[in-house]
Write a protein that holds these residues in place. Structure first.
Motif, PDB file in Angstrom:
ATOM      1  N   HIS A 267     -20.849 -20.246 -36.647  1.00 54.36           N
ATOM      2  CA  HIS A 267     -19.680 -19.428 -34.723  1.00 54.36           C
ATOM      3  C   HIS A 267     -18.638 -19.757 -35.088  1.00 54.36           C
ATOM      4  CE1 HIS A 267     -18.939 -22.784 -31.136  1.00 54.36           C
ATOM      5  NE2 HIS A 267     -19.679 -21.770 -30.792  1.00 54.36           N
TER       6      HIS A 267
ATOM      7  N   ARG B  74     -20.154 -28.277 -31.425  1.00 51.46           N
ATOM      8  CA  ARG B  74     -20.855 -28.099 -30.440  1.00 51.46           C
ATOM      9  C   ARG B  74     -21.849 -29.692 -30.511  1.00 51.46           C
ATOM     10  NH1 ARG B  74     -23.395 -22.352 -29.493  1.00 51.46           N
ATOM     11  NH2 ARG B  74     -23.113 -22.541 -31.393  1.00 51.46           N
TER      12      ARG B  74
ATOM     13  N   LEU C 259     -29.582 -21.417 -23.018  1.00 56.70           N
ATOM     14  CA  LEU C 259     -28.131 -21.154 -22.964  1.00 56.70           C
ATOM     15  C   LEU C 259     -27.335 -20.443 -24.468  1.00 56.70           C
ATOM     16  CD1 LEU C 259     -27.474 -25.216 -23.039  1.00 56.70           C
ATOM     17  CD2 LEU C 259     -28.287 -23.871 -21.327  1.00 56.70           C
ATOM     18  N   ASP C 260     -26.468 -19.926 -23.766  1.00 50.92           N
ATOM     19  CA  ASP C 260     -25.596 -18.945 -24.973  1.00 50.92           C
ATOM     20  C   ASP C 260     -25.572 -19.526 -25.979  1.00 50.92           C
ATOM     21  OD1 ASP C 260     -24.000 -17.469 -25.162  1.00 50.92           O
ATOM     22  OD2 ASP C 260     -22.250 -17.459 -24.398  1.00 50.92           O
TER      23      ASP C 260
ATOM     24  N   GLN D  16     -16.097 -26.934 -25.118  1.00 53.25           N
ATOM     25  CA  GLN D  16     -14.670 -26.729 -24.195  1.00 53.25           C
ATOM     26  C   GLN D  16     -13.160 -27.309 -24.753  1.00 53.25           C
ATOM     27  OE1 GLN D  16     -15.385 -30.013 -21.177  1.00 53.25           O
ATOM     28  NE2 GLN D  16     -13.441 -29.215 -20.288  1.00 53.25           N
TER      29      GLN D  16
ATOM     30  N   ALA E 215     -20.929 -26.834 -23.563  1.00 55.40           N
ATOM     31  CA  ALA E 215     -20.350 -26.156 -24.479  1.00 55.40           C
ATOM     32  C   ALA E 215     -20.739 -24.904 -23.466  1.00 55.40           C
ATOM     33  CB  ALA E 215     -20.905 -25.259 -26.170  1.00 55.40           C
ATOM     34  N   ALA E 216     -21.880 -24.918 -23.174  1.00 56.31           N
ATOM     35  CA  ALA E 216     -22.701 -23.811 -22.767  1.00 56.31           C
ATOM     36  C   ALA E 216     -21.937 -24.188 -20.984  1.00 56.31           C
ATOM     37  CB  ALA E 216     -24.036 -23.827 -22.425  1.00 56.31           C
TER      38      ALA E 216
ATOM     39  N   ASP F 155     -23.408 -18.711 -28.281  1.00 53.86           N
ATOM     40  CA  ASP F 155     -22.467 -18.269 -28.819  1.00 53.86           C
ATOM     41  C   ASP F 155     -21.329 -19.280 -28.224  1.00 53.86           C
ATOM     42  OD1 ASP F 155     -23.308 -16.816 -30.849  1.00 53.86           O
ATOM     43  OD2 ASP F 155     -23.313 -14.963 -29.423  1.00 53.86           O
ATOM     44  N   ALA F 156     -21.503 -19.755 -26.837  1.00 53.25           N
ATOM     45  CA  ALA F 156     -21.070 -20.775 -26.017  1.00 53.25           C
ATOM     46  C   ALA F 156     -19.895 -21.635 -26.522  1.00 53.25           C
ATOM     47  CB  ALA F 156     -22.367 -20.852 -25.269  1.00 53.25           C
TER      48      ALA F 156
END
Lengths: 237, 263
Positions: free
Chosen positions: B194, B222, B59-60, B66, A177-178, B62-63
């Motif tokens: 999220h 995620r 890491l982000d 995909q 995701a990141a 709130d990412a």
């Protein structure tokens, strides 16, 4: 003046960081391979792309066909136990990555990376000669790594290690995701899984050749240099 | 030369038998790691805390996972785990086409809720085409439609001090002498809030099929598939999951799997 004296043929070949991380890698690779085969056994099919084809075929390797793919002696734990396999795998993945960074730092600071591992012009020139020497199984004890040694260590340090870490990370949905480009450049999550598997067998192949070379070159001298750091050179080196 | 050969051969033999003994002995010792209470296992499992801290910290947070295109949906979503629950209360709702179904939201919330499927569908919906990654190693791309969990939780009003969202499920996944064990799962509030974390009632453009968790399943994009509880009966907001099941936060977690499945 004393070039033939005994004391001059002893050199401190490996730094402490190289020796410690070498054995950390050896230990990690043993546990990572066994637990990795345990994890593979949970779905012993490899694919190309983002997803696994059930309604279509994008598989490149299918083992086991219902039965266990890798036998009990090859997996950690020996029984069917994906949960424990994952716990072992991710613990030693951290050990491996941590010791890789430690080694890289030490190798940069000590000059080991630049002086001993990066091939020079001379290595290209001596390559054929080095192959001939290896084919005759008469392995010299030189002050510096030969071209074939640099080639095989370079393959492991600069190709296999980065590849196995990158493909491992590309399988993590959190990392995905990141950092979505990671699995994309590797051809999708399932391709990354396939490459991870191939890299693992690349390591296994290296291990077999590596141990064979140590035994042929004289296990006492080679092991001593990786445990105490001291290495005994051939006469005239 | 002959002397050297014998030494080499002997060295090979010695090394071979040494490694063999190590491997055999090692396997027996290492099989103890399957025991959930083994101290070495407990130590190694702490790597999962490190993994979670690294992913959340570096890491982000709130990412977005995909998202794919419609053309990437090339097959039906592969179901896993329980695919046909036989629990009486579930069958009752199934036979009524889930008209009788109510999602109960309780625990540390200001306003406990009881929501019908119709009420859930009336809330703002989100559709996403994502890749489902199973802990076994396979992946499958499908489109999921549902209501963001954050919308439901905001409506209920999560109280300060709450840490986790617990999903109670209809399906009995294991039958033992002491009775059935029902599936359950927990996620923390970072994942619960999220935007891609949804309570899905639709899949690939139609109603969620029974094998995939009808009438309502969780999507936590995620993390791995086992976090995404199917056949959700009720949601409970809690500050700890120690008192549920065997206390590790989920059916599979109770059987040795990691609580954080972002890896």
């Amino acid at each position: 003046m004393h070039s033939n004296s005994k004391s001059n043929r002893w050199i401190k070949r490996q730094t402490r960081i190289t020796r410690v991380t070498h054995w950390a890698w050896a230990l990690s690779m043993f546990f990572l391979l066994g637990s990795g085969l345990q994890i593979f056994n949970a779905h012993p099919t490899l694919y190309i792309g983002d997803q696994s084809g059930f309604g279509f075929d994008n598989s490149v390797l299918a083992l086991g066909s219902g039965a266990r793919a890798f036998p009990a002696w090859a997996t950690l734990p020996s029984g069917v136990d994906l949960a424990t396999g994952r716990i072992i795998h991710f613990f030693f993945a951290w050990v491996l990555v941590g010791s890789l960074f430690l080694w890289l730092l030490g190798a940069l600071l000590s000059g080991h990376l630049i002086c001993d591992l990066i091939p020079h012009k001379g290595d290209l020139r001596d390559f054929k000669q080095d192959v001939r020497v290896h084919l005759r199984l008469r392995l010299p004890h030189r002050r510096h790594y030969g071209p074939l040694q640099k080639f095989s260590y370079g393959l492991v340090l600069f190709i296999l290690f980065p590849l196995i870490v990158a493909t491992g990370l590309a399988m993590s949905p959190g990392i995905n995701a990141a950092v979505p480009w990671l699995s994309e450049v590797l051809g999708g999550r399932q391709t990354a899984r396939t490459l991870h598997f191939c890299a693992a067998f690349g390591f296994l192949a290296f291990f077999i050749v590596h141990v064979a070379m140590v035994l042929l070159a004289g296990p006492v001298n080679e092991m001593r240099s990786m445990i105490t750091g001291w290495y005994h050179l051939d006469e005239g080196e | 030369m002959a002397g050297a050969l014998i030494t080499r051969r002997r060295a090979l033999r010695m090394t071979g038998s040494g490694l063999g003994a190590m491997a055999l002995g090692g396997c027996n010792i290492l099989d103890g790691l399957s025991d959930l209470d083994h101290p070495l296992r407990a130590y190694m499992e702490r790597a999962n805390v490190l993994t979670m801290a690294a992913q959340r910290g570096l890491l982000d947070r709130d990412a977005l996972a995909q998202e794919f295109q419609l053309a990437d949906i090339r097959q039906p979503q592969r179901p896993n785990g329980v695919t046909n629950p036989q629990d009486a209360d579930y069958l009752k709702h199934l036979n009524a086409e889930f008209e009788t179904y109510r999602l109960e939201v309780s625990g540390q919330v200001a306003r406990p809720l009881s929501l019908s499927l119709r009420a859930l569908s009336a809330m703002p919906a989100r559709s996403q085409i994502t890749r489902h990654d199973c802990v076994e190693g396979w992946s499958c791309i499908a489109q999921w439609t549902g209501v963001p969990l954050s919308t439901v939780l905001e409506r209920a009003g999560v109280l300060p001090g709450a840490k986790y969202v617990l999903f109670h499920c209809f399906d009995t996944i294991e039958r033992s002498l002491s009775g059935g064990v029902k599936y359950y799962e927990t996620i923390d509030l970072v994942d619960a809030m999220h935007p891609q974390t949804i309570l899905a009632y639709g899949m690939n453009g139609s109603a969620l099929p029974v094998p995939n968790g009808a009438p309502l399943r969780l999507r936590v994009e995620r993390q791995l598939g086992y976090k995404m509880a199917k056949y959700i009966r009720a949601i409970e907001v809690v500050d700890s999951f120690e008192t549920f099941g065997r206390g590790r936060g989920g059916y599979w977690e109770d059987r040795g799997y990691e609580w954080y499945a972002g890896i």
